[in-house]
Design an enzyme around this catalytic site. Structure first.
Site, PDB file in Angstrom:
ATOM      1  N   GLY A  71       0.989  -1.200   0.039  1.00 33.62           N
ATOM      2  CA  GLY A  71      -0.190   0.179  -0.089  1.00 33.62           C
ATOM      3  C   GLY A  71       0.623   1.296   0.064  1.00 33.62           C
ATOM      4  O   GLY A  71       0.327   2.259  -0.613  1.00 33.62           O
ATOM      5  N   ASP A 127       0.433   3.853   4.330  1.00 32.49           N
ATOM      6  CA  ASP A 127      -0.435   4.622   3.430  1.00 32.49           C
ATOM      7  C   ASP A 127      -1.615   4.634   4.486  1.00 32.49           C
ATOM      8  O   ASP A 127      -2.129   5.989   4.267  1.00 32.49           O
ATOM      9  CB  ASP A 127      -1.199   3.727   2.198  1.00 32.49           C
ATOM     10  N   ASP A 130      -4.975   2.133  10.409  1.00 34.22           N
ATOM     11  CA  ASP A 130      -6.329   1.708  10.729  1.00 34.22           C
ATOM     12  C   ASP A 130      -6.441   0.920  12.176  1.00 34.22           C
ATOM     13  O   ASP A 130      -6.699   1.859  12.923  1.00 34.22           O
ATOM     14  CB  ASP A 130      -6.593   0.667   9.610  1.00 34.22           C
ATOM     15  N   LYS A 158      -7.484   6.445  10.474  1.00 41.03           N
ATOM     16  CA  LYS A 158      -8.839   6.382  11.089  1.00 41.03           C
ATOM     17  C   LYS A 158      -8.848   6.070  12.318  1.00 41.03           C
ATOM     18  O   LYS A 158      -8.943   5.112  13.062  1.00 41.03           O
ATOM     19  CB  LYS A 158      -9.381   5.052  10.257  1.00 41.03           C
ATOM     20  N   VAL A 180     -11.587   2.747   2.038  1.00 44.53           N
ATOM     21  CA  VAL A 180     -10.985   3.815   0.939  1.00 44.53           C
ATOM     22  C   VAL A 180     -10.094   3.122   0.215  1.00 44.53           C
ATOM     23  O   VAL A 180      -9.506   1.749   0.512  1.00 44.53           O
ATOM     24  CB  VAL A 180     -10.394   4.960   1.565  1.00 44.53           C
TER      25      VAL A 180
HETATM   26  C1  PRP Z   1      -3.216  -2.255   4.935  1.00 43.97           C
HETATM   27  C2  PRP Z   1      -2.271  -0.910   4.972  1.00 43.97           C
HETATM   28  C3  PRP Z   1      -1.498  -1.022   6.141  1.00 43.97           C
HETATM   29  C4  PRP Z   1      -2.424  -1.937   7.084  1.00 43.97           C
HETATM   30  C5  PRP Z   1      -3.026  -1.148   8.064  1.00 43.97           C
HETATM   31  O1  PRP Z   1      -2.425  -3.139   4.538  1.00 43.97           O
HETATM   32  O2  PRP Z   1      -1.398  -0.770   3.708  1.00 43.97           O
HETATM   33  O3  PRP Z   1      -0.288  -1.621   6.184  1.00 43.97           O
HETATM   34  O4  PRP Z   1      -3.418  -2.495   6.214  1.00 43.97           O
HETATM   35  O5  PRP Z   1      -3.990  -1.618   8.735  1.00 43.97           O
HETATM   36  P1  PRP Z   1      -3.933  -1.728  10.420  1.00 43.97           P
HETATM   37  O6  PRP Z   1      -3.497  -0.586  10.953  1.00 43.97           O
HETATM   38  O7  PRP Z   1      -5.417  -2.267  10.787  1.00 43.97           O
HETATM   39  O8  PRP Z   1      -2.897  -3.133  10.748  1.00 43.97           O
HETATM   40  P2  PRP Z   1      -2.747  -4.673   3.800  1.00 43.97           P
HETATM   41  O9  PRP Z   1      -2.958  -5.600   4.892  1.00 43.97           O
HETATM   42  O10 PRP Z   1      -4.230  -4.289   3.208  1.00 43.97           O
HETATM   43  O11 PRP Z   1      -1.870  -4.888   2.642  1.00 43.97           O
HETATM   44  P3  PRP Z   1      -1.435  -4.204   1.265  1.00 43.97           P
HETATM   45  O12 PRP Z   1      -0.399  -2.691   1.704  1.00 43.97           O
HETATM   46  O13 PRP Z   1      -0.601  -4.992   0.394  1.00 43.97           O
HETATM   47  O14 PRP Z   1      -2.854  -3.591   0.871  1.00 43.97           O
END
Ligand code: PRP
Length: 208
Positions: A71, A127, A130, A158, A180
């Site tokens: 991300g 990015d 969460d 968030k 998003v």
């Molecule tokens: C998403 C994002 C963060 C993480 C945040 O990654 O890029 O690394 O989730 O979420 P959290 O605060 O709840 O831990 P994802 O695991 O979706 O993988 P990606 O970056 O490959 O899309």
């Protein structure tokens, strides 16, 4: 005007950046995505963050940017070019969601850093913050390697979703509890290439 005609006109006039026709091209190509943060606003904020980071570090002690794949790729690529210091960058890959939209609670290191970070000024670039579980895991791991400093820069956060408190040093935007996509963020692998942050016009998605 259809998307193909717009693309043709876009190519012919070599329009770049955030011109009206460039924005229309993207929004017409992805009608299912409602714009939440326009590309222009992201670029302006990235420039501010870059200036702030450049002010806080120095050419003698530049940060090592650590991006969390996948991300953070788009944000990191723009951010590093907004920091006029001799920065270096590296990546980790961490799995937490799989193809789901909801956090599984499981966090796993898929790819480690290529470089040693002992004595380095590490700036983790994300990015989105969460639940915070990904960054919590990564910070614990990196601390054991004795960096000279360890800071966090996230494009989005968030607060309503945080399960653990993460000390964020640089934040682009605080956003509401919506799922998003765009600017690196995906839904089932898609939409990462959108130059804006948007919300899918589907109601049955869990927020991420
Ligand atoms: C998403 C994002 C963060 C993480 C945040 O990654 O890029 O690394 O989730 O979420 P959290 O605060 O709840 O831990 P994802 O695991 O979706 O993988 P990606 O970056 O490959 O899309």
């Amino acid at each position: 005007m259809g998307v193909k005609a717009m693309l043709h006109s876009y190519e012919r006039s070599a329009l770049i950046g955030n011109s009206e026709s460039w924005v229309s091209l993207w929004t017409h190509s992805f009608p299912e995505v409602e714009v939440l943060i326009p590309a222009e606003q992201i670029q302006a904020r990235v420039a501010e963050l870059g200036a702030e980071i450049a002010h806080d570090y120095s050419a003698e002690n530049p940060p090592l940017l650590v991006g969390v794949l996948k991300g953070s790729l788009v944000f990191l690529a723009d951010l590093m070019r907004a920091i006029p210091l001799p920065v270096q960058y590296d990546f980790v890959a961490i799995s937490s969601y799989g193809a789901q939209t909801e956090h599984t609670g499981q966090v796993r290191l898929l790819k480690d850093l290529d470089s040693q970070i002992e004595g380095c000024h590490v700036l983790v670039v994300e990015d989105i913050l969460d639940t915070g579980l990904t960054l919590h895991y990564l910070l614990e791991l990196l601390r054991t390697r004795h960096p000279a400093s360890l800071r966090i820069c996230t494009l989005l956060r968030k607060p309503e979703r945080h399960l653990v408190e993460i000390p964020v040093d640089y934040c682009g935007f605080v956003i509401p509890n919506q799922f998003v996509v765009g600017y690196g963020l995906d839904y089932n692998g898609r939409y990462r290439n959108l130059p804006f942050i948007g919300v899918l016009r589907t109601t049955n998605l869990e927020p991420k």
